[in-house]
Design an enzyme around this catalytic site. Structure first.
Site, PDB file in Angstrom:
ATOM      1  N   ARG A   1      -3.675   3.108   8.354  1.00  9.55           N
ATOM      2  CA  ARG A   1      -3.801   1.597   7.794  1.00  9.55           C
ATOM      3  C   ARG A   1      -2.689   0.905   7.756  1.00  9.55           C
ATOM      4  O   ARG A   1      -1.369   1.388   7.613  1.00  9.55           O
ATOM      5  CB  ARG A   1      -4.522   1.877   6.507  1.00  9.55           C
ATOM      6  CG  ARG A   1      -5.705   2.540   6.219  1.00  9.55           C
ATOM      7  CD  ARG A   1      -6.109   2.576   4.694  1.00  9.55           C
ATOM      8  NE  ARG A   1      -7.691   3.106   4.616  1.00  9.55           N
ATOM      9  CZ  ARG A   1      -8.291   3.059   3.531  1.00  9.55           C
ATOM     10  NH1 ARG A   1      -7.712   2.545   2.522  1.00  9.55           N
ATOM     11  NH2 ARG A   1      -9.539   3.345   3.805  1.00  9.55           N
TER      12      ARG A   1
ATOM     13  N   SER B   1      13.687 -42.730 -10.105  1.00  3.74           N
ATOM     14  CA  SER B   1      12.432 -41.722  -9.813  1.00  3.74           C
ATOM     15  C   SER B   1      12.372 -41.793  -8.323  1.00  3.74           C
ATOM     16  O   SER B   1      12.610 -42.562  -7.669  1.00  3.74           O
ATOM     17  CB  SER B   1      11.290 -42.563 -10.358  1.00  3.74           C
ATOM     18  OG  SER B   1      10.040 -41.665  -9.962  1.00  3.74           O
TER      19      SER B   1
ATOM     20  N   CYS C   1       8.312 -38.577  -8.390  1.00  6.14           N
ATOM     21  CA  CYS C   1       7.017 -39.172  -8.856  1.00  6.14           C
ATOM     22  C   CYS C   1       6.235 -38.917  -7.388  1.00  6.14           C
ATOM     23  O   CYS C   1       5.034 -39.332  -7.285  1.00  6.14           O
ATOM     24  CB  CYS C   1       6.755 -40.626  -9.217  1.00  6.14           C
ATOM     25  SG  CYS C   1       7.783 -41.793  -7.987  1.00  6.14           S
TER      26      CYS C   1
ATOM     27  N   LYS D   1       0.896  -1.300  -0.100  1.00  6.40           N
ATOM     28  CA  LYS D   1      -0.038   0.139   0.029  1.00  6.40           C
ATOM     29  C   LYS D   1       0.825   1.267   0.017  1.00  6.40           C
ATOM     30  O   LYS D   1       0.556   2.085  -0.972  1.00  6.40           O
ATOM     31  CB  LYS D   1      -0.932   0.033   1.379  1.00  6.40           C
ATOM     32  CG  LYS D   1      -1.764   1.104   1.227  1.00  6.40           C
ATOM     33  CD  LYS D   1      -2.956   0.979   2.440  1.00  6.40           C
ATOM     34  CE  LYS D   1      -3.751  -0.273   2.293  1.00  6.40           C
ATOM     35  NZ  LYS D   1      -4.676  -0.540   3.424  1.00  6.40           N
TER      36      LYS D   1
ATOM     37  N   TYR E   1      12.324 -35.403 -15.709  1.00  2.00           N
ATOM     38  CA  TYR E   1      10.711 -35.054 -15.528  1.00  2.00           C
ATOM     39  C   TYR E   1      10.228 -35.378 -14.279  1.00  2.00           C
ATOM     40  O   TYR E   1      10.847 -35.362 -13.390  1.00  2.00           O
ATOM     41  CB  TYR E   1       9.937 -36.250 -16.335  1.00  2.00           C
ATOM     42  CG  TYR E   1      10.313 -37.814 -15.849  1.00  2.00           C
ATOM     43  CD1 TYR E   1       9.192 -38.200 -15.037  1.00  2.00           C
ATOM     44  CD2 TYR E   1      11.219 -38.578 -16.016  1.00  2.00           C
ATOM     45  CE1 TYR E   1       9.368 -39.277 -14.170  1.00  2.00           C
ATOM     46  CE2 TYR E   1      11.262 -39.505 -15.606  1.00  2.00           C
ATOM     47  CZ  TYR E   1      10.275 -40.163 -14.424  1.00  2.00           C
ATOM     48  OH  TYR E   1      10.407 -41.430 -13.816  1.00  2.00           O
TER      49      TYR E   1
ATOM     50  N   GLY F   1      -8.122  -7.096   4.377  1.00  2.00           N
ATOM     51  CA  GLY F   1      -9.018  -7.081   5.505  1.00  2.00           C
ATOM     52  C   GLY F   1      -8.106  -7.896   6.814  1.00  2.00           C
ATOM     53  O   GLY F   1      -9.043  -7.870   7.776  1.00  2.00           O
TER      54      GLY F   1
ATOM     55  N   HIS G   1     -15.646  -8.252   1.803  1.00  2.00           N
ATOM     56  CA  HIS G   1     -14.540  -9.085   2.171  1.00  2.00           C
ATOM     57  C   HIS G   1     -14.623 -10.726   1.703  1.00  2.00           C
ATOM     58  O   HIS G   1     -13.769 -11.287   1.315  1.00  2.00           O
ATOM     59  CB  HIS G   1     -14.456  -9.166   3.648  1.00  2.00           C
ATOM     60  CG  HIS G   1     -13.690 -10.060   4.394  1.00  2.00           C
ATOM     61  ND1 HIS G   1     -13.807 -11.417   4.995  1.00  2.00           N
ATOM     62  CD2 HIS G   1     -12.076  -9.850   4.521  1.00  2.00           C
ATOM     63  CE1 HIS G   1     -12.939 -12.026   5.281  1.00  2.00           C
ATOM     64  NE2 HIS G   1     -12.055 -11.100   5.317  1.00  2.00           N
TER      65      HIS G   1
ATOM     66  N   ARG H   1      -3.332  -1.905  -5.939  1.00  2.00           N
ATOM     67  CA  ARG H   1      -2.752  -3.102  -5.715  1.00  2.00           C
ATOM     68  C   ARG H   1      -2.901  -3.881  -6.810  1.00  2.00           C
ATOM     69  O   ARG H   1      -3.939  -3.952  -7.501  1.00  2.00           O
ATOM     70  CB  ARG H   1      -2.792  -3.637  -4.282  1.00  2.00           C
ATOM     71  CG  ARG H   1      -4.542  -4.159  -4.147  1.00  2.00           C
ATOM     72  CD  ARG H   1      -4.728  -4.446  -2.833  1.00  2.00           C
ATOM     73  NE  ARG H   1      -6.032  -4.887  -2.338  1.00  2.00           N
ATOM     74  CZ  ARG H   1      -6.465  -5.087  -1.286  1.00  2.00           C
ATOM     75  NH1 ARG H   1      -5.654  -4.780  -0.284  1.00  2.00           N
ATOM     76  NH2 ARG H   1      -7.922  -5.189  -1.097  1.00  2.00           N
TER      77      ARG H   1
ATOM     78  N   MET I   1      -5.507  -7.266   8.658  1.00  2.00           N
ATOM     79  CA  MET I   1      -4.891  -6.438   9.641  1.00  2.00           C
ATOM     80  C   MET I   1      -5.689  -5.116   9.931  1.00  2.00           C
ATOM     81  O   MET I   1      -6.927  -4.925   9.386  1.00  2.00           O
ATOM     82  CB  MET I   1      -3.447  -6.061   9.308  1.00  2.00           C
ATOM     83  CG  MET I   1      -2.613  -7.165   9.495  1.00  2.00           C
ATOM     84  SD  MET I   1      -0.948  -6.889   8.860  1.00  2.00           S
ATOM     85  CE  MET I   1      -1.036  -6.595   7.082  1.00  2.00           C
TER      86      MET I   1
END
Length: 880
Positions: free
Chosen positions: A100, A770, A837, A30, A857, A109, A460, A344, A111
């Protein structure tokens, strides 16, 4: 730099703007963006930001503000006074500010905020005189007493609301805005009494005392339960605290020519390039986001104030051009003058993230790699979830606002705690609230969907639900919620906690009973993103699949083979579990082989289906892994049924069950150890795989099976069992006349730390590795995967661990074993193919590690394949 010389406050205003969008770690999102917007000429009320470092100091000092901080606050208030021509606490033209929070990561919302700060009995008169509107000044003062009492001093908001309701009734006022000056004066006196009764002191008349207490309250809110829980849910770690933004107030509650709102530069649910938002006339910002009043659609502003609407559209253009990203903005209109209070990066659904990224590329705002990096890979799962069948019958009760898309059915839960408790017991619940508050965050996360009777598309509930991809219908005003009786009523019908309701987050419909679902249709933008991802990624993506249906689904999602086919799941089918149990209860090899002969056709059929589905792609089949006791039962009735089937006594069945009991079965007689003791099991499975491959070839299918031997801990184990596998394949080739002899790769699962440490020795007998990172994590940490939840939440809360190591790979510990195993293995076997995997194969952070470790992979569940395709591309782009 000494602590005393640290710059703790950054000013933004017309005279100078010290912050920028690149300073989020220090100023929070902010504060950084307030400085940035001021620099590019947008109408931002001036103010200053106290750094996140100051919050960290405050916490280190056990709740004491850093030395000299309030002196710097005084200096910056004086700068505000000079720029605005107002004076803090003045009875003539008072400076009024908002206080704020603002962390580096958006936490909407979670804090605390205090508005209208600086008003006192004297300043109230000054504000009324300055604006020529006493009712507005009274309304601002009563809001401050309520919010300061609640947020800063811990006075329950309900106590203020109770007085508000009482005085409205006394004055004959239906709405908050109907209360006249006399009523508001009574309300202020009532609020002051509530404040003193609960705090033991008068409401402070020193504005600097108000400010100091509010700064502390915002710092404290970094560690309140809802903020901690939100960070846990969203895996936000490594931040030092929140910044505090002190900003000159502009007032949307000055009358019918004023208002406030929240808007997104694009639709955060669908991604459509259309201005999206809501506003309230004669209101302050918390009225919109709290969902207390149901606001107007932003399009209606063109009728109310067309010039302001055009300014907002121009602001949308400026912000998107500057940030090259969809923005979430808060604005206030004070006497027909527009002010931007915040911007934001807007939270969005997975569907919207994909569309916005593709559209912004097409529009020329960003390039292709930017587009791929903009999409949170995990959010793609939202696009793959079922939706309600549009042709299914619907008993529609009412229609609210489609706040977050999706489909959810469940039983109503009326509190956050109830939603958590019932969902943990396996119930699907819909959290039903008049409006949600930040305290409801755990229940919102646990519920299948969220339904509110008030609030709008930017409330909210809506913002948080969209960020999580959680279905939400807001503002369903016809629903009456009675928490006391745990019922909801709508149009004369009542539903309790045992009734099922459904909500459609796309249409806003609230429906009685369950509704049939359909698999979703994937958009053109989704397919475009997948094609782009395939252009950049280096890692291949396979799937974990045990059935032909899963294999087909995964292939449709772009899987390039199967990295893990678990054979044990096949034995639990009704038509084969008895034969499996018969094999386990057999007392001789001959009896075991007889039972295995019955299982062979089932296994061969299963493998034929999977190999056919994966025509031309590799299929890695893991031989039997779990201990044999898992296939047996302790239920007397089933034991008796099995005894009767085999013609033996139930005592013999019970004896065998007891015999197979192990103190620690995860480290017991399982995996390759079963094949050492009972080689006939290995032979049957290998025969089934080989014969299935031959059958596929006869049918024109390019079958590519691979055989993986699990839980190897030494080279001698693998050498012995590889020989047995090769001998079985050779006998089948011979029986087949050696026509197109099968050449099936044989490898192992690296899931024991010793296997990674001796990988060079093991690799001499393996065609591939694997990594089974589920078990490897378990054995490396010494954690039981089944019991870890008894203590792991405490480890994460106290940041002993930053995340669950079974969900995201522990790169510094388990990761070392993966790297060591890979490097050692390839040192002995140049062409060794290496994959992963475990569950980590679908986790973006783990995939990034696998890319850097040089694996070939990753393999994951079918519905994670698109996630893995995007995450592998993102890893390649980030590490180029």
């Amino acid at each position: 730099m000494t602590i005393e010389s640290l710059k703790r406050i950054y000013y933004f205003g017309k005279t100078r703007s010290e912050g920028s969008k690149d300073m989020k770690e220090l100023l929070g999102g902010k504060g950084a963006n307030l400085g940035e917007m001021t620099s590019i000429g947008l109408p931002v009320p001036p103010g200053f930001t106290i750094t996140t470092e100051s919050c960290a100091e405050y916490n280190q000092l056990n709740g004491t503000l850093p030395e000299h901080l309030m002196q710097e606050v005084h200096t910056n208030i004086e700068m505000l006074e000079q720029e605005t021509g107002k004076n803090f606490g003045s009875e003539n033209n008072p400076l009024v500010v908002s206080v704020r929070s603002g962390a580096a990561a958006s936490m909407p919302g979670m804090m605390d905020t205090v508005l209208n700060l600086g008003l006192t009995d004297k300043a109230l008169d000054g504000l009324a005189t300055a604006f020529g509107n006493r009712r507005f000044a009274l309304d601002a003062y009563r809001r401050l007493i309520n919010m300061f009492g609640d947020v800063v001093m811990g006075v329950a908001h309900e106590e203020f609301e109770s007085e508000f309701d009482r005085i409205k009734e006394e004055c004959g006022a239906e709405l908050d805005t109907d209360l006249d000056e006399s009523g508001l004066e009574k309300l202020i006196e009532a609020y002051k009494k509530v404040y003193k009764t609960n705090t033991g002191e008068e409401f402070p008349q020193d504005p600097y005392q108000q400010l100091e207490k509010s700064i502390k309250a915002v710092f404290d809110s970094w560690n309140i339960p809802r903020a901690i829980r939100y960070r846990e849910i969203n895996e936000i770690t490594g931040l030092t605290g929140t910044a505090v933004n002190v900003q000159t107030m502009v007032f949307g509650n000055m009358g019918e020519d004023s208002g406030t709102g929240v808007a997104f530069t694009r639709n955060p649910s669908t991604g459509e390039n259309k201005f999206y938002g809501e506003f309230l006339i004669n209101a302050q910002g918390e009225d919109v986001v709290a969902g207390i009043r149901t606001p107007k659609n932003i399009d209606e502003m063109s009728v109310w104030k067309s010039d302001i609407y055009e300014q907002l559209l121009e602001t949308k253009r400026i912000l998107e051009d500057h940030y090259r990203e969809m923005q979430d903005i808060e604005f206030t209109i004070e006497r027909e003058a527009l002010y931007v209070l915040q911007t934001r990066t807007g939270k969005r659904t997975g569907e919207a993230a994909v569309k916005i990224a593709v559209d912004m590329f097409v529009e020329g705002h960003i390039n292709k790699t930017d587009a791929l990096l903009r999409i949170p890979a995990n959010d793609l799962t939202q696009l793959l979830l079922p939706t309600f069948d549009p042709k299914a019958e619907r008993d529609v009760l009412t229609t609210g606002l489609p706040a977050s898309p999706g489909a959810a059915s469940g039983k109503p839960a009326f509190t956050a705690e109830e939603a958590v408790e019932r969902s943990e017991q396996g119930e699907s619940v819909i959290l039903v609230r008049k409006e949600t508050s930040p305290e409801d965050v755990s229940g919102m996360h646990s519920a299948a969907g969220i339904l509110t009777s008030t609030g709008g598309m930017t409330s909210h509930a809506a913002v948080v639900a969209r960020g999580w991809g959680k279905c939400c219908v807001a503002g369903a005003g016809k629903i009456e919620i009675n928490e006391g009786s745990m019922t909801i009523s709508v149009n004369g019908r009542t539903f309790g906690s045992d009734d099922i309701i459904s909500i459609d987050g796309t249409s806003g419909e609230v429906i009685a009973g369950p509704v049939a679902t359909l698999d979703p249709e994937l958009s053109e933008e989704f397919h475009a993103v997948m094609e782009w991802a395939d252009e950049y990624r280096k890692l291949k993506v396979r799937t974990n699949a045990d059935t032909s249906n899963d294999a087909i689904r995964a292939r449709d999602f772009g899987a390039q083979g199967i990295g893990l086919c678990r054979t044990e799941h096949m034995f639990f089918e009704d038509d084969r579990i008895t034969d499996m149990r018969e094999m386990i209860l057999a007392e001789t090899e001959a009896e075991r082989r007889a039972a295995l002969d019955k299982l062979l056709p089932h296994q061969r059929s299963d493998f034929t289906g999977i190999l056919t589905a994966m025509d031309g792609l590799p299929v890695t089949v893991r031989l039997l892994d779990p201990p044999l006791h898992e296939f047996l039962t302790h239920e007397d009735a089933i034991q008796q049924e099995l005894a009767d089937h085999m013609g033996i006594s139930i005592e013999k069945v019970k004896s065998r069950v007891e015999q197979l009991h192990e103190s620690n079965p995860m480290l017991g007689h399982r995996g390759c150890r079963l094949s050492v003791t009972y080689p006939e099991i290995l032979e049957m499975q290998v025969r089934a795989i080989a014969e299935a491959a031959i059958e596929c070839r006869k049918n024109g299918i390019d079958a590519k099976p691979e055989i993986m031997i699990p839980l190897i801990g030494s080279a001698k184990e693998l050498s012995l069992l590889r020989t047995r596998v090769e001998q079985t394949i050779a006998s089948i080739n011979e029986a087949n006349g050696d026509q197109q002899p099968l050449d099936i790769p044989i490898g192992t699962m690296i899931e024991i730390p010793r296997a990674a440490l001796t990988a060079d020795e093991i690799a001499r007998h393996a065609d591939f590795f694997s990594f089974g990172t589920n078990d490897l994590t378990q054995m490396t940490f010494g954690f039981s995967r089944d019991d870890v939840n008894t203590f792991l939440p405490d480890y994460i809360k106290q940041e002993i661990l930053l995340c669950d190591p079974f969900q995201s790979l522990d790169t510094s510990g388990v990761g070392q074993l993966v790297e060591m195993g890979t490097n050692k293995g390839r040192s002995a076997h140049d062409n060794l193919k290496v994959g992963i995997c475990g569950e980590h194969g679908g986790d973006p952070a783990s995939i990034n590690f696998c890319h850097n470790a040089g694996l070939d992979y990753v393999s994951c569940s079918p519905f994670r394949v698109p996630v893995a395709r995007l995450a592998t591309a993102q890893a390649a782009i980030k590490n180029t």
